[in-house]
Every structure is written in structure tokens, then in C-alpha cells.
Design an enzyme around this catalytic site. Structure first.
Site, mmCIF file in Angstrom:
data_model
loop_
_atom_site.group_PDB
_atom_site.id
_atom_site.type_symbol
_atom_site.label_atom_id
_atom_site.label_comp_id
_atom_site.label_asym_id
_atom_site.label_seq_id
_atom_site.Cartn_x
_atom_site.Cartn_y
_atom_site.Cartn_z
ATOM 1 N N HIS A 165 7.899 6.089 7.757
ATOM 2 C CA HIS A 165 8.925 5.577 8.667
ATOM 3 C C HIS A 165 8.472 4.266 9.316
ATOM 4 O O HIS A 165 9.239 3.308 9.415
ATOM 5 C CB HIS A 165 9.202 6.630 9.738
ATOM 6 C CG HIS A 165 10.342 6.277 10.640
ATOM 7 N ND1 HIS A 165 11.648 6.339 10.223
ATOM 8 C CD2 HIS A 165 10.368 5.831 11.919
ATOM 9 C CE1 HIS A 165 12.434 5.951 11.209
ATOM 10 N NE2 HIS A 165 11.683 5.644 12.261
ATOM 11 N N GLU A 221 11.328 8.600 2.437
ATOM 12 C CA GLU A 221 11.489 9.272 3.729
ATOM 13 C C GLU A 221 12.509 10.409 3.618
ATOM 14 O O GLU A 221 12.308 11.489 4.184
ATOM 15 C CB GLU A 221 11.987 8.224 4.727
ATOM 16 C CG GLU A 221 11.633 8.475 6.148
ATOM 17 C CD GLU A 221 12.162 7.341 7.003
ATOM 18 O OE1 GLU A 221 11.352 6.638 7.569
ATOM 19 O OE2 GLU A 221 13.392 7.137 7.070
ATOM 20 N N ASN A 276 -16.625 7.617 -16.006
ATOM 21 C CA ASN A 276 -17.532 8.123 -17.035
ATOM 22 C C ASN A 276 -17.858 9.590 -16.804
ATOM 23 O O ASN A 276 -17.917 10.379 -17.746
ATOM 24 C CB ASN A 276 -18.825 7.299 -17.042
ATOM 25 C CG ASN A 276 -18.787 6.244 -18.113
ATOM 26 O OD1 ASN A 276 -18.997 6.533 -19.283
ATOM 27 N ND2 ASN A 276 -18.475 5.023 -17.722
#
Length: 685
Positions: A46, A68, A421
Site C-alpha cells: 500500500h 493489494e 553450485n
């Protein structure tokens, strides 16, 4: 209004809110029933929406608006949190990050977000969810939730007594719930105006959220106020509605008998509560309330902390100025020593002490928690785990450990390589792990801690480990080592072969790793920072990559030495000790001069030969040595004489001299001379 003056603040605050969204979404994924987390994500979204709309970034505002709506549906229990929903919200946050970073790099922050917005709308409409049977129940719950949102609900004994006494004196008590418009930009100002009106009408006895939080705009768009007045509910409604940017005002009279009944019913409900489901709901509700209180306390604590936000460029300028001061301090110390004047000596000593304290303060100001880098990894690991169909739990330890900002800026990419990795090559597939007697979920620990003047960062996994034979075979195929060398290598030396350029043990090239690039870049980046990286691994048990980094790079302690008439600096962090030996103690081994240093054979490195320094005097009976190390390897650097220990400012040699062998930079000494700084890591093979 010129918005450019607010651009920097907008970018920084947007990054913080997006980081918060990422962290809270990951938290919510683990605790989907904790609606207080949804509220925190909603608040960040918001605020971001309001800021971007004010700054004119419509695409960001549109996307956050739709995000929202979805979050609002979750917190009102209209939507259940599912994996698909999380993916969609994460994609939205990715898009928002992309747009904010575009703005930070001078772009316009525009992006076609229609597809993402459409996806969120579908989720909001429940198209991808199969919860029809529970929909009506959820809607019922949401209605109750809405009703509860409009009410203050609880009054303590003092407030209850005030309401009761006021009623006896002919006053009425009302609960006024005010909803601000979504596009309201100055929420605190509207709250102030509402309170001004209500205080003219009567006495305000309670507000939810509290007045402090309301003043600091720590609420969504709705707040409730309890008031005692002689005016009617219509008067209150009409007067409050005169304040602009207010969407709705609901005025409810507090009924004394109803309040008593509610309290009695509430107590009775608690007493007769035997249903297990009800108990679970109660616990969840209490948990949400506790979390809300804790969150509010944290917010209040955060606002009262005595910190300010300073542009890092200003700190860089301060650091540069201080570096000049350190050079001049060295110069003054040299002059004071030459003149041998007591008053001057005392003044210089005092100045040295003060500047030493100042140096510590400035260096501490530049220290940043590694958390700023670590924060990005949970989200990355989640996505990698999904892409690879693996189950991975990332544990972060010591995120509060601090490092100099210049080091922080550089270690992000090496850590990404190592983590990718670990997950791609290290952690096995869930079925393989189960077959090997491990839990289905792989465990990766990313930890950081201080030790002496260094910071250690470790990445440990409980995966397959490194296969010595496989690495050796690849190394022999590529000609990295000969068969004769291979036979003499220890396990650790074999593992370090994977840092060779272009080396990869992956059978298949993937988008994640296995292209043969990465680990050699990791090693060179860390060594360029004055650090080192090492590997420990046990096949089928897991691997651990340890990175050692210096606390700071700008001002370092060195040993100054002389080679003929030239001065060089050797970082103290690399030195084990200094020694003067007789020439007779020098031995020969494999056509190389060595010494026996405390039972270890250490090769001699003649710096005059390495740096091609013209030798004018020589043939002395004694040799001055500086024993340096790189990991477990050691070397004895032969110098002509030691000058002493000193703190120096590390200066880059610039782009034209960046490839000079075994020199990492230069510094200006107190007597105005330039001394080159020796890179000991490059001298030890």
C-alpha cells in the site's frame, strides 16, 4: 511540484518495501495461517502504491494496486494461500523490483505489466482455486472479519466505567469507524482533521490503532474512534464526512446492555469451549493478536531509534578526506621524528591518538551488516528449488555480522555462484536422498562470523559432496595436472582444482551451473578483495566452502621493508613473523632455495629478482626474511631491511597498471615517497 528532489528517498524506500515483501512472503509461505504477516505485506504494498502514484510511476501503482487486492482478499479470508498464488505474487514483486531498479538507473520505470495484472485479477476472482465448497463459509467468515474490523471490540475497566458514568449523566457513547479513500496521500493530516472535529463534539476515549500509530500513518486506510458526546450519530457522521478524502463513516452507538451481554457471552464462550476446532481458531486468533501487538511495538521502537539516513557517497567523500589525513599524519610523524622537538612530538602524538579514534568511528560508520546481501538469497533458493524439483531448507546464521561497504558490494556475486553450485551439484534429488538414508529436504547453511581482523562466510550443504576420482579425471583430461602430480595431491588440493578456469564436473550444462565458468571467477574476486576461499568435503555427506575476508580495504596495517633504495609494503594480515638467518641456513631442495622454518620446508622468494630491482650492495652474511602465508602454504620473502609497522592508505594503481604482477596497489608514505604494496597471495603458488 518538482518530484526529482524526492527521487532518491523514493528509490531507497521502495527497495526496502520490496525487500520486506519478499521476506514476509517467504515467512507467510511457511505460516499460511498467520494473517498478521499478510497485513505487513499489505502495508508495504500500500505504501509503495501511494509513493509511486505520487511520483507519477503509473505501472508500479497499477501492479501494486492489483497485488493489494489479492492480499486484501487473503487477509479477509476470501482467498486461500496456495503455491500458485505465491508464485503470482512473487512474479509481481519481481516486476516491481525491475521497475524500481530501472528508475534507480535513470530509466522511466515503465513496463508492460498487463499480463501480471491479468493473472492477479484471475486469482482475485478465484478462477484457479477449487474452494467452491468452502467459499460460502469463507465469505461468512470474511463478513465477520469485516464487521470486527469496524469495531474497537474491547474496552478496559477504566474505559467501561467512563462510558457507564457518562450514560448516567445523559451522554451517549459512539464508535466511529472512518475509512479513507485509497488514493488518500496525506493520511496523517486527515486523521488530525477528524480528531479535531470529534474533540469539538465531545471526548475521545479510545482509538484503534493508537493515536501514535495514526500520527505516523502506521495503518491501512481505516481507523476507529470511541467518543462520548451529546450530539446525535447523524451529526457526527455529517461533520466527519466534511473532511476530504474520506470514503465512509460508520457511527454505532455503544449500547450499555449490549456491551454487558457481549462480555458475558464472550466469557461464557470461553468457559464452554470444548470443540477442538474452536480451540485451534482461538489459538490462531490469539497468535495473530500477539503478533499484531509485537509488530506495533517494533514499529514504535523503530520510529524512536536515533538514526539518520546518510547518502553513502557522503561517507565515501568523508573516507577519502580521512585517507588524505592519514597520509599527512604519517608525514607529520616523520617530521617530528627528524626535528626531535618535545612540544612538536607531544602535539603529533595527541593528534595521532585523536585521528586514530576518528578512524575507528569512520570505519564503523561504513560497516554494513551482511544481511543486506544475505536477504536476497531465500527468494533465490526458493525459485531454484522449484526449477530443479528439489526440496531445500536454507538456514542463515550471523546475518548481523558487519563488513566494510566496499567488501559488501563485491561479495554478492561470488556467494550467488557458490549457493547455486551447492544446490545444483551438491543437494541430491529428493528420491536419491531418501535412498541414501537422508531426509527428503536438503539443508544449506549460510553463516557469517567475525574472527580477529577477518570475517568468515561459510556455505555448507548436506548434499553429495565432491567425488575425488571424478575431479581428478576431469583435471587429467583437461591437462590441469599431470598423472605424476595427481598421485601426490591431497584431498583438499584435489577439491581446489574445481577453482581452475573452465573446470566443471557437470555432465550436463544447465541454466543454473555447469558451464565451466563461475568458481574461478569466485576465487579471483575474493582474492582481489584480499581474501581467500577453501573447500572441505566428504563424499555423500556434503561440502563446505569457507571464505575469509578482511574487515576493511581502505586503510590497512603493513610492514614497510626496503629493497635496495626502494620501499615496499607487505600487509600484516599475510605475515606470520620476521626472521634474520645466516646464509649457511639456506638449503637446496628440487633446485630451489629453502629454509627449515620450525620443522617446515619453506621456499625463499627473492623480491629483488621478482620486481627487477637493481642490486648495488650484497654479499652479506645474514639474510632478512618475512614469512608469509596463503592458507596452509608459506613462503619466505627475502628483503634487505625492515623499516617497521605502519598504517597506510591503499590506493589503486589505476586501469593502466592493473596487471602488474604481485602488486595490489600503492601508498604515499610520510616522507612523500610512494611505496608499492605487495600481493603475497600472487607470490605463493
Amino acid at each position: 511540484m518538482d518530484m526529482n528532489q524526492y527521487l532518491e528517498v523514493f528509490i531507497e524506500e521502495s527497495k526496502e518495501h520490496l525487500q520486506s515483501c519478499n521476506e514476509k512472503l517467504l515467512e507467510l509461505e511457511k505460516n499460511p495461517k498467520d494473517l498478521s504477516i499478510v497485513n505487513e505485506i499489505f502495508r508495504s504494498a500500500h505504501t509503495l502504491k501511494g509513493m509511486s502514484a505520487t511520483m507519477g510511476y503509473e505501472d508500479i501503482a497499477n501492479l501494486t494496486h492489483q497485488m493489494e487486492n489479492v492480499l486484501d482478499a487473503i487477509r479477509n479470508e476470501k482467498l486461500a494461500v496456495t503455491s500458485d498464488l505465491f508464485d503470482a505474487v512473487f512474479v509481481s514483486v519481481d516486476n516491481l523490483e525491475e521497475m524500481v531498479f530501472s528508475i534507480a538507473q535513470g530509466g522511466d520505470g515503465k513496463k508492460d505489466v498487463s499480463a501480471v495484472v491479468e493473472m492477479l485479477k484471475k486469482i482475485e476472482d478465484g478462477e484457479d482455486l477449487n474452494h467452491d465448497s468452502s467459499k460460502s463459509e469463507n465469505q461468512g467468515n470474511s463478513l465477520n472479519q469485516n464487521h470486527n474490523n469496524h469495531a474497537i471490540q474491547e474496552y478496559d475497566d477504566f474505559e467501561y466505567t467512563i462510558i457507564q458514568q457518562s450514560r448516567e449523566q445523559g451522554f451517549s457513547a459512539y464508535e466511529v469507524t472512518i475509512s479513507l479513500r485509497e488514493d488518500c496521500l496525506l493520511k496523517a493530516a486527515r486523521v488530525f482533521m477528524v480528531f479535531e472535529i470529534l474533540e469539538q463534539l465531545g471526548e475521545v476515549i479510545k482509538a484503534v490503532p493508537s493515536v501514535d500509530l495514526l500520527e505516523e500513518e502506521k495503518f491501512d486506510s481505516q481507523f476507529s474512534v470511541a467518543i462520548i458526546t451529546n450530539d446525535s450519530s447523524d451529526d457526527i457522521h455529517n461533520k466527519v464526512m466534511k473532511v476530504s478524502e474520506i470514503k465512509e463513516v460508520v457511527v454505532q452507538q455503544l449500547d450499555h446492555l449490549a456491551m454487558m451481554n457481549n462480555q458475558a457471552n464472550s466469557q461464557a464462550t470461553v468457559l464452554v469451549e470444548t470443540n477442538q476446532n474452536d480451540e485451534v481458531e482461538k489459538e490462531t486468533h490469539q497468535h495473530v493478536q500477539e503478533n499484531s501487538v509485537k509488530a506495533a511495538e517494533k514499529q514504535v521502537a523503530a520510529t524512536s531509534s536515533k538514526t539518520i539516513r546518510v547518502n553513502i557517497e557522503r561517507l565515501d567523500i568523508l573516507m577519502n578526506l580521512f585517507e588524505e589525513l592519514v597520509i599527512d599524519r604519517g608525514r607529520l610523524e616523520q617530521i617530528s621524528k627528524d626535528l626531535n622537538n618535545n612540544e612538536l612530538n607531544e602535539t603529533v602524538e595527541r593528534m595521532s591518538r585523536i585521528s586514530g579514534d576518528l578512524q575507528n568511528i569512520i570505519l564503523n560508520m561504513r560497516m554494513v551488516p551482511v544481511e543486506t546481501v544475505f536477504n536476497r538469497f531465500p527468494r533465490m533458493i526458493r525459485q531454484l528449488a522449484k526449477d530443479l524439483n528439489k526440496k531445500i531448507n536454507l538456514e542463515i546464521i550471523g546475518a548481523e555480522t558487519e563488513l566494510d561497504r566496499t567488501v559488501i558490494d563485491e561479495i554478492g556475486d561470488p556467494l550467488v555462484h557458490l549457493l547455486r553450485n551447492a544446490i545444483d551439484h551438491g543437494i541430491e534429488m529428493p528420491d536419491v536422498r531418501l535412498k541414501n538414508g537422508k531426509s527428503e529436504e536438503g539443508h544449506v547453511v549460510l553463516s557469517a562470523y567475525h574472527s580477529g581482523n577477518h570475517v568468515f562466510i561459510e556455505i555448507e550443504d548436506d548434499g553429495a559432496g565432491i567425488n575425488r576420482e571424478r575431479v581428478l579425471k576431469k583435471a587429467l583430461d583437461r591437462g590441469v595436472v599431470t598423472e605424476q602430480q595427481a598421485a601426490t595431491l591431497t584431498d583438499k588440493q584435489v577439491y581446489e582444482l574445481i577453482f581452475s578456469s573452465g573446470f566443471s564436473t557437470a555432465d550436463q550444462i544447465s541454466d543454473i551451473s555447469g558451464r565451466g565458468v563461475g568458481l574461478d571467477v569466485v576465487k579471483s574476486t575474493i582474492e582481489s578483495l584480499g581474501g581467500s576461499v577453501s573447500i572441505d568435503s566428504v563424499e555423500s555427506k556434503g561440502s563446505k566452502f569457507s571464505i575469509q575476508l578482511p574487515l576493511t580495504l581502505s586503510i590497512i596495517s603493513v610492514m614497510l621493508v626496503e629493497l635496495q633504495n626502494e620501499k615496499y609494503a607487505i600487509p600484516l594480515s599475510s605475515i606470520i613473523e620476521t626472521a634474520v638467518i645466516k646464509k649457511d641456513a639456506i638449503l637446496q631442495a628440487h633446485n630451489q632455495q629453502v629454509i627449515d622454518f620450525r620443522g617446515k620446508i619453506v621456499p625463499l622468494v627473492y623480491l629483488t629478482e621478482i620486481f627487477e630491482v637493481p642490486v648495488e650492495t650484497g654479499n652479506e652474511d645474514y639474510v632478512s626474511l618475512i614469512i608469509v602465508r596463503k592458507g596452509e602454504k608459506m613462503a619466505a620473502l627475502v628483503v634487505d631491511s625492515f623499516i617497521g609497522q605502519q598504517e597506510i592508505v591503499l590506493k589503486s594503481l589505476g586501469n593502466y597498471l592493473s596487471s602488474v604482477f604481485a602488486i595490489s596497489g600503492a601508498t604515499i608514505l610520510g616522507d612523500g615517497q610512494v611505496a608499492l604494496i605487495i600481493d603475497c597471495n600472487a607470490l605463493i603458488k
